[in-house]
Design a protein around this motif. Structure first.
Motif, mmCIF file in Angstrom:
data_model
loop_
_atom_site.group_PDB
_atom_site.id
_atom_site.type_symbol
_atom_site.label_atom_id
_atom_site.label_comp_id
_atom_site.label_asym_id
_atom_site.label_seq_id
_atom_site.Cartn_x
_atom_site.Cartn_y
_atom_site.Cartn_z
ATOM 1 N N UNK A 49 17.409 -20.982 0.416
ATOM 2 C CA UNK A 49 16.765 -22.199 0.402
ATOM 3 C C UNK A 49 15.230 -22.282 -0.065
ATOM 4 N N UNK A 50 15.108 -21.013 -0.678
ATOM 5 C CA UNK A 50 13.441 -20.832 -1.230
ATOM 6 C C UNK A 50 12.523 -20.989 -0.252
ATOM 7 N N UNK A 51 12.859 -20.558 0.974
ATOM 8 C CA UNK A 51 11.641 -20.686 2.051
ATOM 9 C C UNK A 51 10.470 -19.413 1.765
ATOM 10 N N UNK A 52 10.533 -18.783 0.927
ATOM 11 C CA UNK A 52 9.489 -17.903 0.649
ATOM 12 C C UNK A 52 8.547 -18.592 -0.193
ATOM 13 N N UNK A 53 7.287 -18.153 -0.117
ATOM 14 C CA UNK A 53 6.346 -18.575 -0.869
ATOM 15 C C UNK A 53 5.502 -17.527 -1.453
ATOM 16 N N UNK A 54 4.864 -17.792 -2.690
ATOM 17 C CA UNK A 54 4.236 -16.500 -3.533
ATOM 18 C C UNK A 54 2.577 -16.866 -3.271
ATOM 19 N N UNK A 55 2.017 -15.904 -2.610
ATOM 20 C CA UNK A 55 0.372 -16.099 -2.623
ATOM 21 C C UNK A 55 -0.096 -14.894 -3.810
ATOM 22 N N UNK A 56 -1.570 -14.820 -3.839
ATOM 23 C CA UNK A 56 -2.009 -14.150 -4.771
ATOM 24 C C UNK A 56 -3.512 -13.899 -4.309
ATOM 25 N N UNK A 57 -3.847 -12.777 -4.634
ATOM 26 C CA UNK A 57 -5.298 -12.005 -4.316
ATOM 27 C C UNK A 57 -5.649 -11.349 -5.426
ATOM 28 N N UNK A 58 -7.159 -12.091 -5.968
ATOM 29 C CA UNK A 58 -7.723 -11.602 -7.030
ATOM 30 C C UNK A 58 -8.051 -10.148 -6.988
ATOM 31 N N UNK A 59 -8.089 -9.360 -8.359
ATOM 32 C CA UNK A 59 -8.379 -8.014 -8.472
ATOM 33 C C UNK A 59 -9.727 -8.057 -9.569
ATOM 34 N N UNK A 60 -10.714 -8.001 -8.961
ATOM 35 C CA UNK A 60 -11.861 -8.415 -9.644
ATOM 36 C C UNK A 60 -12.265 -7.139 -10.401
ATOM 37 N N UNK A 61 -12.748 -7.223 -11.791
ATOM 38 C CA UNK A 61 -13.324 -5.852 -12.482
ATOM 39 C C UNK A 61 -15.011 -6.098 -11.959
ATOM 40 N N UNK A 62 -15.309 -4.692 -11.901
ATOM 41 C CA UNK A 62 -16.666 -4.510 -11.286
ATOM 42 C C UNK A 62 -17.523 -4.108 -12.510
ATOM 43 N N UNK A 63 -16.954 -3.366 -13.421
ATOM 44 C CA UNK A 63 -18.142 -2.822 -14.567
ATOM 45 C C UNK A 63 -17.853 -3.840 -15.777
ATOM 46 N N UNK A 64 -16.747 -4.551 -15.825
ATOM 47 C CA UNK A 64 -16.442 -5.360 -17.099
ATOM 48 C C UNK A 64 -17.183 -6.721 -16.919
ATOM 49 N N UNK A 65 -17.419 -6.967 -18.086
ATOM 50 C CA UNK A 65 -18.155 -8.615 -18.191
ATOM 51 C C UNK A 65 -17.201 -9.505 -18.855
ATOM 52 N N UNK A 66 -16.019 -9.104 -19.068
ATOM 53 C CA UNK A 66 -15.134 -9.964 -19.895
ATOM 54 C C UNK A 66 -14.502 -10.741 -18.804
ATOM 55 N N UNK A 67 -14.932 -12.156 -18.756
ATOM 56 C CA UNK A 67 -14.464 -13.012 -17.813
ATOM 57 C C UNK A 67 -13.107 -13.708 -18.276
ATOM 58 N N UNK A 118 1.684 -11.639 -3.691
ATOM 59 C CA UNK A 118 1.973 -11.432 -2.280
ATOM 60 C C UNK A 118 3.086 -12.381 -1.835
ATOM 61 N N UNK A 119 4.095 -11.732 -0.859
ATOM 62 C CA UNK A 119 5.043 -12.638 -0.444
ATOM 63 C C UNK A 119 4.810 -12.938 1.151
ATOM 64 N N UNK A 120 5.063 -14.306 1.378
ATOM 65 C CA UNK A 120 5.256 -15.079 2.710
ATOM 66 C C UNK A 120 6.174 -15.619 3.036
ATOM 67 N N UNK A 121 6.715 -15.524 4.109
ATOM 68 C CA UNK A 121 7.885 -16.556 4.602
ATOM 69 C C UNK A 121 7.310 -17.767 5.402
ATOM 70 N N UNK A 122 7.949 -18.739 5.099
ATOM 71 C CA UNK A 122 7.600 -20.088 5.562
ATOM 72 C C UNK A 122 8.769 -20.406 6.611
ATOM 73 N N UNK A 123 8.466 -20.447 8.092
ATOM 74 C CA UNK A 123 9.527 -20.987 8.968
ATOM 75 C C UNK A 123 9.568 -22.499 9.039
ATOM 76 N N UNK A 124 10.699 -22.963 9.753
ATOM 77 C CA UNK A 124 10.798 -24.436 9.758
ATOM 78 C C UNK A 124 9.720 -25.082 10.180
#
Length: 257
Positions: free
Chosen positions: A13-31, A39-45
């Motif tokens: 039923x496609x009850x899963x959802x995709x989340x995200x968390x940024x991985x931020x460069x510390x030394x790079x200035x390339x924006x 990340x995976x999340x489960x959505x109940x009824x």
């Protein structure tokens, strides 16, 4: 057993959802470079969000992880493919120069599946996305189970153009030997070393050593569980390349840019 039925229904039923968390460069200035862990999340009824730690043990015990991993990959690839098609007509120079990397966690069962590489090839052709936009993450425990076989699988998947990261690195003294045999792009340092790095001198020394060796091998380092500014400043001083944690950004529902 209750989770098994719910998981099968969620896949149908496609009850899963995709989340995200940024991985931020510390030394790079390339924006223009944007790096995220998917990340995976489960959505109940009732619409409540359930974290993977609640249902992953059941998926591993009853061998459902390969199906979940494939759902994550096909869902993300489909969204990326549709986004690329939509932007092809309105893309500006700034957007065309922007680089995105999406990190996907893989289970040991999935990466050891002999049909998995064929599945990846099919998904690339189907959705027409650049393989270099995807970075697969495997944990150190997956590698310890069978280093030679995993190293072979990693090489084969990287030949398709995908990137690789070794997650939870530093949980055992045998960790160092894996780096010589694995062709990886990123090294995610175990969060237990990062959490106490401000107070524990031994943890600081270990993280410094991991970072130095990784850089000698041309591998970028990522510090997980960066939960406050003190930790961030410490890993910045050490020279870690990327940071990830709730102090940087909490996981959010995935949106494809």
């Amino acid at each position: 057993m209750q989770w098994v039925d719910q998981i099968h229904q969620a896949l149908e039923n496609n009850s899963f959802s995709l989340y995200y968390q940024p991985i931020i460069p510390i030394t790079s200035t390339d924006s223009n470079d944007k790096h995220y862990e998917v990340l995976l999340r489960f959505m109940d009824k009732m619409g409540n969000v359930t974290l993977p730690m609640a249902f992953i043990p059941a998926t591993e015990r009853y061998n459902i992880m390969p199906a979940i991993d494939r759902w994550v990959i096909s869902t993300l690839f489909a969204n990326l493919g549709n986004s690329r098609k939509e932007k092809s007509n309105i893309c500006t120079t700034k957007e065309s120069n922007r680089s995105f990397i999406y990190a996907i966690n893989l289970s040991g069962t999935t990466i050891n599946d002999n049909k998995f590489i064929d599945f990846l090839s099919e998904q690339l052709v189907l959705h027409q996305i650049p393989a270099q936009a995807i970075c697969f993450e495997i944990t150190e425990t997956v590698v310890t189970a069978n280093l030679a076989q995993i190293a072979s699988k990693v090489r084969a998947i990287k030949e398709l153009g995908f990137r690789f990261a070794l997650d939870n690195f530093g949980s055992s003294m045998s960790s160092w030997g894996y780096l010589k045999n694995l062709s990886i792009d990123y090294l995610k340092i175990n969060g237990t070393l990062i959490k106490n790095i401000v107070e524990e001198k031994i943890d600081i020394a270990m993280v410094k050593a991991i970072n130095e060796i990784a850089h000698l091998m041309g591998i970028k380092t990522i510090a997980e569980y960066v939960e406050n500014q003190e930790i961030f400043e410490t890993i910045k001083t050490i020279g870690i390349d990327y940071t990830q944690g709730h102090d940087i950004s909490k996981p959010c529902p995935l949106e494809i840019w």
